[in-house]
Design an enzyme around this catalytic site. Structure first.
Site, PDB file in Angstrom:
ATOM      1  CB  SER A   1       1.504  12.498  -2.683  1.00 52.61           C
ATOM      2  OG  SER A   1       2.403  12.367  -1.600  1.00 52.61           O
TER       3      SER A   1
ATOM      4  CB  CYS B   1      23.579  -2.492  19.951  1.00 50.78           C
ATOM      5  SG  CYS B   1      25.291  -2.068  19.822  1.00 50.78           S
TER       6      CYS B   1
ATOM      7  CB  CYS C   1      27.050   2.841  20.441  1.00 50.09           C
ATOM      8  SG  CYS C   1      26.970   1.177  19.723  1.00 50.09           S
TER       9      CYS C   1
ATOM     10  CG  ASN D   1       8.876   3.427  -3.388  1.00 52.10           C
ATOM     11  OD1 ASN D   1       8.316   4.351  -2.801  1.00 52.10           O
ATOM     12  ND2 ASN D   1       8.537   3.048  -4.603  1.00 52.10           N
TER      13      ASN D   1
ATOM     14  CG  ASP E   1       9.518  -1.287  -2.888  1.00 54.40           C
ATOM     15  OD1 ASP E   1      10.479  -1.074  -3.648  1.00 54.40           O
ATOM     16  OD2 ASP E   1       8.405  -0.757  -3.052  1.00 54.40           O
TER      17      ASP E   1
ATOM     18  CG  HIS F   1      12.487   8.746   1.922  1.00 58.76           C
ATOM     19  ND1 HIS F   1      11.154   8.921   1.661  1.00 58.76           N
ATOM     20  CD2 HIS F   1      13.047   9.977   1.824  1.00 58.76           C
ATOM     21  CE1 HIS F   1      10.916  10.218   1.413  1.00 58.76           C
ATOM     22  NE2 HIS F   1      12.043  10.865   1.498  1.00 58.76           N
TER      23      HIS F   1
ATOM     24  N   PRO G   1       0.832  -1.210   0.000  1.00 57.43           N
ATOM     25  CG  PRO G   1      -0.065  -1.085   2.151  1.00 57.43           C
ATOM     26  CD  PRO G   1       0.741  -1.965   1.250  1.00 57.43           C
ATOM     27  CG  ASP G   2      -0.534   5.029  -1.849  1.00 56.24           C
ATOM     28  OD1 ASP G   2      -1.340   4.849  -0.932  1.00 56.24           O
ATOM     29  OD2 ASP G   2      -0.836   5.644  -2.902  1.00 56.24           O
ATOM     30  CG  PHE G   3       3.231   6.246   2.872  1.00 57.14           C
ATOM     31  CD1 PHE G   3       3.517   5.672   4.093  1.00 57.14           C
ATOM     32  CD2 PHE G   3       4.094   6.017   1.818  1.00 57.14           C
ATOM     33  CE1 PHE G   3       4.637   4.885   4.263  1.00 57.14           C
ATOM     34  CE2 PHE G   3       5.231   5.241   1.971  1.00 57.14           C
ATOM     35  CZ  PHE G   3       5.501   4.669   3.209  1.00 57.14           C
ATOM     36  NE  ARG G   4       1.712  12.013   2.840  1.00 62.55           N
ATOM     37  CZ  ARG G   4       2.925  11.470   2.839  1.00 62.55           C
ATOM     38  NH1 ARG G   4       3.293  10.689   1.838  1.00 62.55           N
ATOM     39  NH2 ARG G   4       3.768  11.689   3.832  1.00 62.55           N
TER      40      ARG G   4
HETATM   41  P1  OAD Z   1       2.184   8.772  -1.148  1.00 58.92           P
HETATM   42  O1  OAD Z   1       1.289   7.723  -0.609  1.00 58.92           O
HETATM   43  O2  OAD Z   1       2.231  10.076  -0.427  1.00 58.92           O
HETATM   44  O3  OAD Z   1       1.783   9.092  -2.657  1.00 58.92           O
HETATM   45  C1  OAD Z   1       1.559   8.068  -3.589  1.00 58.92           C
HETATM   46  C2  OAD Z   1       1.118   8.710  -4.895  1.00 58.92           C
HETATM   47  O4  OAD Z   1       1.049   7.693  -5.880  1.00 58.92           O
HETATM   48  C3  OAD Z   1      -0.257   9.358  -4.814  1.00 58.92           C
HETATM   49  O5  OAD Z   1      -0.232  10.594  -5.527  1.00 58.92           O
HETATM   50  C4  OAD Z   1      -1.173   8.346  -5.516  1.00 58.92           C
HETATM   51  O6  OAD Z   1      -2.248   8.957  -6.175  1.00 58.92           O
HETATM   52  C5  OAD Z   1      -0.213   7.732  -6.509  1.00 58.92           C
HETATM   53  N1  OAD Z   1      -0.516   6.340  -6.887  1.00 58.92           N
HETATM   54  C6  OAD Z   1      -0.922   5.313  -6.121  1.00 58.92           C
HETATM   55  N2  OAD Z   1      -1.030   4.189  -6.839  1.00 58.92           N
HETATM   56  C7  OAD Z   1      -0.673   4.515  -8.122  1.00 58.92           C
HETATM   57  C8  OAD Z   1      -0.574   3.800  -9.351  1.00 58.92           C
HETATM   58  N3  OAD Z   1      -0.848   2.497  -9.436  1.00 58.92           N
HETATM   59  N4  OAD Z   1      -0.185   4.473 -10.452  1.00 58.92           N
HETATM   60  C9  OAD Z   1       0.108   5.798 -10.393  1.00 58.92           C
HETATM   61  N5  OAD Z   1       0.025   6.525  -9.271  1.00 58.92           N
HETATM   62  C10 OAD Z   1      -0.341   5.898  -8.149  1.00 58.92           C
HETATM   63  O7  OAD Z   1       3.645   8.116  -1.281  1.00 58.92           O
HETATM   64  P2  OAD Z   1       5.047   8.850  -1.448  1.00 58.92           P
HETATM   65  O8  OAD Z   1       4.905  10.085  -2.277  1.00 58.92           O
HETATM   66  O9  OAD Z   1       6.013   7.819  -1.891  1.00 58.92           O
HETATM   67  O10 OAD Z   1       8.470   8.272   4.015  1.00 58.92           O
HETATM   68  O11 OAD Z   1       5.361   9.251   0.050  1.00 58.92           O
HETATM   69  C11 OAD Z   1       6.558   9.893   0.365  1.00 58.92           C
HETATM   70  C12 OAD Z   1       7.068   9.492   1.735  1.00 58.92           C
HETATM   71  O12 OAD Z   1       6.038   9.661   2.712  1.00 58.92           O
HETATM   72  C13 OAD Z   1       7.423   8.012   1.854  1.00 58.92           C
HETATM   73  O13 OAD Z   1       8.708   7.721   1.377  1.00 58.92           O
HETATM   74  C14 OAD Z   1       7.314   7.762   3.333  1.00 58.92           C
HETATM   75  C15 OAD Z   1       6.096   8.593   3.673  1.00 58.92           C
HETATM   76  O14 OAD Z   1       6.103   9.138   4.940  1.00 58.92           O
HETATM   77  C16 OAD Z   1       9.193   7.430   4.779  1.00 58.92           C
HETATM   78  O15 OAD Z   1       8.930   6.266   4.901  1.00 58.92           O
HETATM   79  C17 OAD Z   1      10.361   8.046   5.446  1.00 58.92           C
HETATM   80 ZN    ZN Z   2      25.033   0.174  20.368  1.00 60.25          ZN
END
Ligand code: OAD
Ligand code: ZN
Length: 371
Positions: A210, A168, A147, A117, A119, A136, A43-46
């Site tokens: 996003s 550790c 440490c 990502n 992954d 990231h 899953p993505d985040f947002r």
């Molecule tokens: P987001 O979840 O913020 O954004 C994902 C984007 O991909 C959204 O604009 C969706 O509309 C789009 N999307 C989803 N599925 C898609 C598909 N099949 N084809 C095209 N577009 C699609 O994820 P990131 O931008 O990667 O940080 O988030 C950035 C960072 O926020 C991550 O690296 C993570 C999070 O906090 C850490 O883990 C440190």
């Molecule tokens: Zn340590």
């Protein structure tokens, strides 16, 4: 200022295909996020409905990002490790978009992929490590948070196999993979390679992000070359420049259209077919939906732990203030909501992920999820 021979009269996929297939684009920089891996079952985040953070904020649960917060990790490393067990590389097959990156490398035109990502599906699809910048961080290296002694991959995997929190050997502090948590710096490699790459780019492809998290979010606006976006929604400042090409929709579908126009479709399909054996999942069928479900459940359980924390501290403060009854019922409401969330995640059905369904794979997770 450099001049680019990108047709500006009608900036569309055909123009991009011409730019690529005539060999005019020689130094392509790709910037990606979680959206390029949703078709793999991560899953993505947002995203509404299926995004990790969205599911939690919708339920007014406290602190969805805690799982990537270093202070929280110090107190409760279990939350991160529960999610890490599910996200750990080796369980997922690269998507068509990942194979497209390999295709660009094979054709000698990939300057770099900047990925948010963790992954590592870029490398699993065959892209060389020197072509990838993990903005990231990743699971590749691990350090003690106190440490900073390094722990080998073999050692950390041994802890994780036993469902133990890695500690550790020198100071007993918790060890975490070098994934960038909120409040931490991006890897030095990111800052070292970025200026040269942005300067050399003659085409920037942005996909599945996003563009909400800085400094990554500002990268596309720092180039002067043509830019293409493959995303479900328009993001950042895309559309403000005449030469911007915006292909809304699942990025795998957009890429398939582009390679067809370039007449590279057979090469892409061959590369993607080769990735079939990379996912170490018990049952290929339904693997993507099953993993989405497990990941969301892991995060819901994390939220439950957070809500318990919150209710415990509410009880403490209400005892001090003498309003115990009212606050206890609030805490119970929180826990009821969390319980409902976990039940909802348990029932999550995602109508995708069989081998045959991979033709429409990208829309799968986002559009067909029923919570
Ligand atoms: P987001 O979840 O913020 O954004 C994902 C984007 O991909 C959204 O604009 C969706 O509309 C789009 N999307 C989803 N599925 C898609 C598909 N099949 N084809 C095209 N577009 C699609 O994820 P990131 O931008 O990667 O940080 O988030 C950035 C960072 O926020 C991550 O690296 C993570 C999070 O906090 C850490 O883990 C440190
Ligand atoms: Zn340590």
């Amino acid at each position: 200022m450099k001049q680019f021979k990108f047709p500006t009269s009608k900036p569309d996929l055909t123009a991009v295909a011409q730019y690529l297939s005539t060999g005019t684009a020689k130094s392509i920089v790709v910037m990606v996020g979680a959206g390029i891996s949703t078709a793999a079952g991560i899953p993505d985040f947002r995203s509404p409905k299926t995004g990790l953070y969205h599911n939690l904020s919708r339920l007014n649960l406290p602190y969805a990002e805690a799982v990537f917060d270093i202070d929280y990790f110090r107190r409760k490393p279990e939350a991160f490790y529960m999610l890490a067990q599910e996200l750990y590389p080796g369980k997922f097959r690269p998507t068509m978009f990942h194979s497209f990156l390999k295709l660009l490398e094979d054709r000698g035109v990939l300057r770099r992929v900047y990925t948010q990502n963790i992954d590592t599906l870029e490398e699993i699809a065959g892209v060389s490590p020197e072509k990838v910048v993990y903005a990231h961080g990743s699971f590749a290296t691990n350090h003690c948070i106190d440490c900073h002694k390094e722990m080998s991959k073999v050692d950390i995997e041994a802890f994780m196999k036993k469902d133990d929190i890695p500690k550790c050997s020198r100071c007993g502090g918790y060890v975490k993979p070098d994934i960038v948590f909120f409040g931490e710096n991006l890897p030095a490699r990111f800052f070292k390679l970025l200026p040269g790459d942005l300067d050399a780019a003659d085409l920037v492809i942005v996909a599945g992000t996003s563009l909400q998290v800085h400094p990554f979010a500002s990268l596309p606006s720092q180039v002067s070359c043509p830019r293409v976006l493959f995303n479900l929604e328009s993001v950042g400042d895309f559309g403000r420049r005449k030469t911007d090409v915006i292909k809304l929709g699942p990025c795998d579908e957009g890429i398939e259209q582009l390679v067809e126009l370039c007449k590279w479709d057979k090469q892409l399909k061959d590369l993607w077919t080769k990735t079939a054996k990379t996912a170490n999942v018990a049952e290929e069928e339904d693997a993507a939906s099953a993993s989405q479900k497990k990941i969301l459940k892991a995060l819901a359980t994390t939220a439950a732990a957070n809500a318990e924390d919150a209710s415990a501290s509410k009880e403490e403060s209400s005892a001090e203030e003498g309003s115990e009854e009212e606050d206890e019922s609030l805490a119970q409401d929180d826990l009821d909501e969390v319980q409902q969330a976990i039940e909802a995640f348990n029932e999550l059905e995602i109508a995708v992920a069989s081998e045959d369904a991979t033709a429409s794979k990208s829309e799968s997770a986002v559009e067909k999820a029923k919570v």
